[in-house]
Design a protein around this motif. Structure first.
Motif, PDB file in Angstrom:
ATOM      1  N   ALA A 308      43.323  68.973  11.840  1.00 47.99           N
ATOM      2  CA  ALA A 308      42.965  68.554  13.176  1.00 47.99           C
ATOM      3  C   ALA A 308      41.849  69.573  13.765  1.00 47.99           C
ATOM      4  N   LEU A 327      52.490  68.025  16.006  1.00 51.82           N
ATOM      5  CA  LEU A 327      51.106  67.899  16.824  1.00 51.82           C
ATOM      6  C   LEU A 327      51.593  67.993  18.313  1.00 51.82           C
ATOM      7  N   TYR A 332      48.055  68.605  20.477  1.00 53.57           N
ATOM      8  CA  TYR A 332      47.315  67.649  19.680  1.00 53.57           C
ATOM      9  C   TYR A 332      47.595  66.207  20.017  1.00 53.57           C
TER      10      TYR A 332
END
Length: 352
Positions: A308, A327, A332
């Motif tokens: 990422a 995440l 994210y």
């Protein structure tokens, strides 16, 4: 002053109406919006469930490429399910990874030697435990109908490039071609021309995702050529790992600053793969930074976080539930209209 307040009230009303409209869209349409507008969603990492998403925490819960696995991936919030497409003896498009039935079903022998009716007598089994399920081999049509309006579906073509138009035709007949992502490996101009001809034969209205691997392509500039040829919503990048190599520190020649710039210019997603391949070293497609490192070694930041941070906005994984949880907890992920935003991001490097 009254004018200002009226304008504020009008803006609030319009925002509320817009939010209601977004909430009223199908889940697949919301996902597709993020897929088609990569530059607007660079702060969100989508998750693709490999072989429909059969695993959780290193254990296989569902038969791979099964409808039950798809339902599980939808339930945990994955945006894409990846499934594999082959043909039966009588020409039907079916969902199966291997060319042989032995590993994933109760039947034996090559897929191509079975008619669809015969395949329907095979039962899918759960790898590892070999537990026999009530599910049978799915047709592409059955798989597509299960995903309709709920999730995007990535078709991994185990046939020839020329078979792609037939797959798109099935999706188009169901009115869901835009939910379908097909992909092919590209490494030079001749290959681009071959695949482009197949895409033209398939017509429009679907998503095509090129695959570029660093065993054949060493220059990020090749992505610009691919972008001009196909204008894709995403490009899948592969950083191969040999058995004796240590973990990649950079992501190789493709996961570079220039590649991220190419992605922004082209408004496409960088797609990274962290799933495992049997009898290959961990992280074989991801410079060693795969699901094994994230889950077995409890170092998700060194796997999913690493990719990422190098521009990946789609990660294909065997561990979609753990990936989504990590995440989201680490900033994210941006919640969808029907999801709640995490109250406070955490920055833990392990999975609880």
């Amino acid at each position: 002053m009254r004018t200002i307040w009226l304008n504020l009230l009008l803006s609030t009303a319009l925002a509320a109406a817009s939010g209601q409209a977004l909430a009223g869209e199908t889940r697949a349409r919301q996902i597709l919006d993020r897929f088609e507008h990569a530059n607007q969603w660079r702060d969100h990492v989508m998750v693709a469930a490999h072989r429909a998403g059969s695993m959780q925490a290193g254990k296989t819960l569902y038969a791979e490429n099964s409808l039950a696995a798809v339902e599980g991936s939808i339930a945990i919030g994955a945006e894409i399910v990846e499934v594999d497409i082959r043909r039966s003896k009588d020409g039907e498009l079916i969902v199966m990874h291997d060319s042989w039935l032995d590993r994933t079903t109760t039947c034996k022998g090559e897929v191509i030697n079975y008619t669809l009716a015969e395949l329907k007598r095979c039962r899918l089994v759960i790898e590892g435990t070999h537990a026999v399920t009530n599910e049978t081999v799915s047709t592409l049509r059955e798989m597509l109908m299960t995903t309709r309006d709920r999730i995007l579906i990535n078709l991994d073509n185990k046939l020839e490039v020329g078979d792609l138009p037939g797959m798109i035709a099935v999706a188009r007949d169901l009115g869901m071609a835009e939910q379908v992502i097909v992909k092919e490996n590209l490494w030079n101009q001749n290959r681009i021309s071959t695949v482009k001809a197949a895409m033209a034969a398939a017509g429009g209205g679907f998503q095509f995702m090129p695959i570029i691997a660093d065993d054949a392509v060493h220059d990020a500039g090749f992505a610009s050529t691919v972008d001009h040829a196909f204008a894709p919503g995403a490009i899948e990048l592969i950083n191969w790992r040999a058995g004796a190599e240590t973990l990649t520190e950079t992501g190789g020649p493709l996961f570079s600053t220039r590649m991220r710039a190419e992605a922004v210019r082209g408004d496409w997603h960088i797609w990274a793969d962290t799933y495992a391949i049997v009898n290959k070293p961990g992280g074989f497609l991801a410079g060693g930074r795969g699901d094994e490192l994230a889950v077995q070694a409890s170092s998700p930041r060194e796997a999913w976080g690493f990719w990422a941070d190098r521009g990946a906005t789609i990660i294909q994984t065997d561990e979609p539930k753990a990936a989504i949880a990590w995440l989201a907890a680490n900033g994210y992920r941006v919640p969808y209209a029907d999801e709640k935003r995490p109250a406070e991001p955490t920055h833990t490097a392990s999975i609880n």
